[in-house]
Design a protein around this motif. Structure first.
Motif, PDB file in Angstrom:
ATOM      1  N   SER A  33      -6.184  -4.356   4.534  1.00 12.29           N
ATOM      2  CA  SER A  33      -7.341  -4.711   3.708  1.00 12.29           C
ATOM      3  C   SER A  33      -8.627  -4.765   4.516  1.00 12.29           C
ATOM      4  N   GLN A  34      -8.499  -4.832   5.851  1.00 16.19           N
ATOM      5  CA  GLN A  34      -9.655  -4.856   6.736  1.00 16.19           C
ATOM      6  C   GLN A  34      -9.914  -3.498   7.397  1.00 16.19           C
ATOM      7  N   SER A  35      -9.294  -2.446   6.844  1.00 15.99           N
ATOM      8  CA  SER A  35      -9.427  -1.074   7.377  1.00 15.99           C
ATOM      9  C   SER A  35      -8.900  -0.965   8.800  1.00 15.99           C
ATOM     10  N   PHE A  36      -7.907  -1.785   9.123  1.00 12.93           N
ATOM     11  CA  PHE A  36      -7.358  -1.798  10.472  1.00 12.93           C
ATOM     12  C   PHE A  36      -5.838  -1.933  10.416  1.00 12.93           C
ATOM     13  N   GLY A  37      -5.222  -1.233   9.457  1.00  8.71           N
ATOM     14  CA  GLY A  37      -3.769  -1.214   9.391  1.00  8.71           C
ATOM     15  C   GLY A  37      -3.249   0.077   9.994  1.00  8.71           C
ATOM     16  N   THR A  38      -2.077   0.005  10.628  1.00 10.76           N
ATOM     17  CA  THR A  38      -1.473   1.199  11.220  1.00 10.76           C
ATOM     18  C   THR A  38      -0.857   2.041  10.107  1.00 10.76           C
ATOM     19  N   LEU A  39      -1.476   3.176   9.831  1.00  8.47           N
ATOM     20  CA  LEU A  39      -1.015   4.045   8.751  1.00  8.47           C
ATOM     21  C   LEU A  39       0.150   4.917   9.174  1.00  8.47           C
ATOM     22  N   PHE A  40       0.240   5.247  10.453  1.00  6.77           N
ATOM     23  CA  PHE A  40       1.380   5.998  10.975  1.00  6.77           C
ATOM     24  C   PHE A  40       1.356   5.962  12.495  1.00  6.77           C
ATOM     25  N   ASP A  47       7.613   9.396   1.040  1.00  6.56           N
ATOM     26  CA  ASP A  47       6.953   8.232   0.466  1.00  6.56           C
ATOM     27  C   ASP A  47       7.229   7.006   1.322  1.00  6.56           C
ATOM     28  N   VAL A  48       6.157   6.273   1.602  1.00  9.80           N
ATOM     29  CA  VAL A  48       6.207   5.090   2.450  1.00  9.80           C
ATOM     30  C   VAL A  48       5.483   3.966   1.725  1.00  9.80           C
ATOM     31  N   VAL A  49       5.958   2.735   1.903  1.00 16.66           N
ATOM     32  CA  VAL A  49       5.249   1.582   1.382  1.00 16.66           C
ATOM     33  C   VAL A  49       4.855   0.698   2.565  1.00 16.66           C
ATOM     34  N   LEU A  50       3.560   0.586   2.790  1.00 18.15           N
ATOM     35  CA  LEU A  50       3.037  -0.284   3.842  1.00 18.15           C
ATOM     36  C   LEU A  50       2.736  -1.660   3.246  1.00 18.15           C
ATOM     37  N   ALA A  51       2.796  -2.670   4.059  1.00 17.68           N
ATOM     38  CA  ALA A  51       2.559  -4.027   3.556  1.00 17.68           C
ATOM     39  C   ALA A  51       1.794  -4.826   4.585  1.00 17.68           C
ATOM     40  N   ASP A  52       0.971  -5.755   4.100  1.00 20.03           N
ATOM     41  CA  ASP A  52       0.119  -6.524   5.004  1.00 20.03           C
ATOM     42  C   ASP A  52       0.783  -7.805   5.515  1.00 20.03           C
ATOM     43  N   TYR A  85       0.858  -1.185   0.000  1.00 23.71           N
ATOM     44  CA  TYR A  85       0.000   0.000   0.000  1.00 23.71           C
ATOM     45  C   TYR A  85       0.897   1.239   0.000  1.00 23.71           C
ATOM     46  N   PRO A  86       1.217   1.781  -1.170  1.00 19.28           N
ATOM     47  CA  PRO A  86       2.052   2.986  -1.219  1.00 19.28           C
ATOM     48  C   PRO A  86       1.338   4.166  -0.560  1.00 19.28           C
ATOM     49  N   LEU A  87       2.081   4.933   0.199  1.00 20.66           N
ATOM     50  CA  LEU A  87       1.520   6.079   0.908  1.00 20.66           C
ATOM     51  C   LEU A  87       2.464   7.262   0.752  1.00 20.66           C
ATOM     52  N   ASP A  93      -5.015   3.647  13.034  1.00 22.80           N
ATOM     53  CA  ASP A  93      -5.340   2.396  12.347  1.00 22.80           C
ATOM     54  C   ASP A  93      -6.628   2.595  11.554  1.00 22.80           C
ATOM     55  N   TYR A  94      -6.506   2.551  10.235  1.00 26.16           N
ATOM     56  CA  TYR A  94      -7.672   2.873   9.417  1.00 26.16           C
ATOM     57  C   TYR A  94      -7.446   2.345   7.995  1.00 26.16           C
ATOM     58  N   ALA A  95      -8.390   2.653   7.110  1.00 24.95           N
ATOM     59  CA  ALA A  95      -8.303   2.215   5.723  1.00 24.95           C
ATOM     60  C   ALA A  95      -7.363   3.131   4.942  1.00 24.95           C
ATOM     61  N   PRO A  96      -6.359   2.592   4.263  1.00 25.18           N
ATOM     62  CA  PRO A  96      -5.425   3.452   3.517  1.00 25.18           C
ATOM     63  C   PRO A  96      -6.114   4.374   2.516  1.00 25.18           C
TER      64      PRO A  96
END
Length: 326
Positions: A281-288, A320-325, A4-6, A111-114
């Motif tokens: 993908s479940q809208s519960f990833g730590t975005l920052f 630029d950050v790349v998040l991954a599940d 998930y690129p951010l 923690d939310y949807a990217p």
């Protein structure tokens, strides 16, 4: 593994101007779809929404007017900008804690949807200097003002929705008009808020606490220095708390505080289980992870691979950050 690129945008614009207008132009089509998703009749008219803002947050009226002008006086945009009776927000995670250091800091995981994250850290001077993480165009998920007051929000665990303001503008209002935690709590006691939240706060005098707010609810306040996604220690919605491991995360924060972990140590813990989540993908990833240090007048955004620091005076920049599940 899904990535998930951010891109995080750092913006310094003291009054509403071309940087905010560019931000609005880029995000308004999506916000308009969301705002009118239930039909225009489900949303308040501009006169009603403006009257609510004038009654409850009159100090923000000049800035609201300037922002509305930047939209080209779009009536739907102007109504949305009041944050009065917005569509229901997606309830999710988040953890936040005030550290016990001699120079306390406030750290939070968002923690939310990217796809629903603006990715903007903005420094302004509407009524006083404020820096924070933007949401809903000029509201804030978390932030700090020049007086040293820091405020961060998490979902409070109850899914009741009522008449009131969206919480991002409430956070903005507290930081624009208050200097101390007790002033912020007093302001919360007279503001109608549409959903349930925990607001953890810290000020320059060392006052710490969490306010639990919600529609039709008398504001409750405790000196509790951390919060996740339920009211105090006992979830009112056990199924939601279990799904998002709210009690487990709060217990972990308590354990860190009991062991007098430093701000730096807690920042590392925020990037590890059980506080850090990869369920993007479940809208519960730590975005920052946001790390507010009032003594240094800075906020540092942490991710597993890098950190990025902003101050009130930082120039415009991006990271630029790349998040991954996984």
């Amino acid at each position: 593994m899904t990535q998930y690129p951010l891109t995080m945008y750092g913006i310094r614009e003291l009054k509403p101007g071309p940087r905010w207008r560019a931000f609005f132009d880029a995000t308004w089509p999506a916000y308009r779809r969301w705002y009118l998703s239930e039909g225009r009749a489900a949303r308040p008219g501009l006169r009603t929404a403006g009257a609510a803002l004038a009654h409850h947050m009159p100090e923000l009226l000049p800035t609201w007017g300037q922002l509305s002008e930047q939209t080209g006086h779009d009536l739907d945009a102007a109504a949305l900008l009041t944050h009065w009776n917005l569509p229901t927000f997606l309830p999710a995670g988040c953890s936040q804690v005030v550290t016990p250091d001699p120079k306390p800091s406030l750290l939070r995981n968002y923690d939310y949807a990217p796809a629903l994250f603006e990715g903007v850290s903005i420094s302004t001077d509407y009524l006083q200097p404020v820096i924070g993480t933007s949401d809903c165009l000029w509201g804030l998920l978390d932030g700090m003002n020049g007086s040293g007051l820091v405020v961060s929000l998490t979902f409070g665990g109850e899914r009741t929705v009522g008449e009131g303001f969206g919480i991002p503008l409430v956070v903005r209002y507290l930081l624009e008009t208050c200097q101390r935690v007790d002033e912020a709590v007093s302001a919360l006691r007279r503001l109608p808020i549409s959903m349930s939240y925990n607001l953890t706060m810290l000020d320059a005098e060392g006052a710490v606490g969490t306010a639990h707010v919600g529609p039709g609810r008398t504001v409750e306040f405790s000196e509790q220095p951390c919060a996740t996604n339920h009211r105090w220690r006992t979830p009112l919605d056990p199924a939601h708390a279990a799904r998002f491991r709210s009690v487990q995360r709060l217990d972990h924060l308590d354990d860190l505080l009991d062991h007098r972990a430093s701000a730096d140590d807690i920042a590392l813990s925020m990037l590890q289980k059980p506080l850090y989540s990869r369920e993007f993908s479940q809208s519960f990833g730590t975005l920052f992870t946001a790390d507010y240090r009032p003594a240094e007048q800075s906020v540092t955004y942490h991710w597993p691979e890098l950190s990025w620091t902003r101050t009130f005076d930082s120039p415009d920049a991006t990271v630029d950050v790349v998040l991954a599940d996984a």
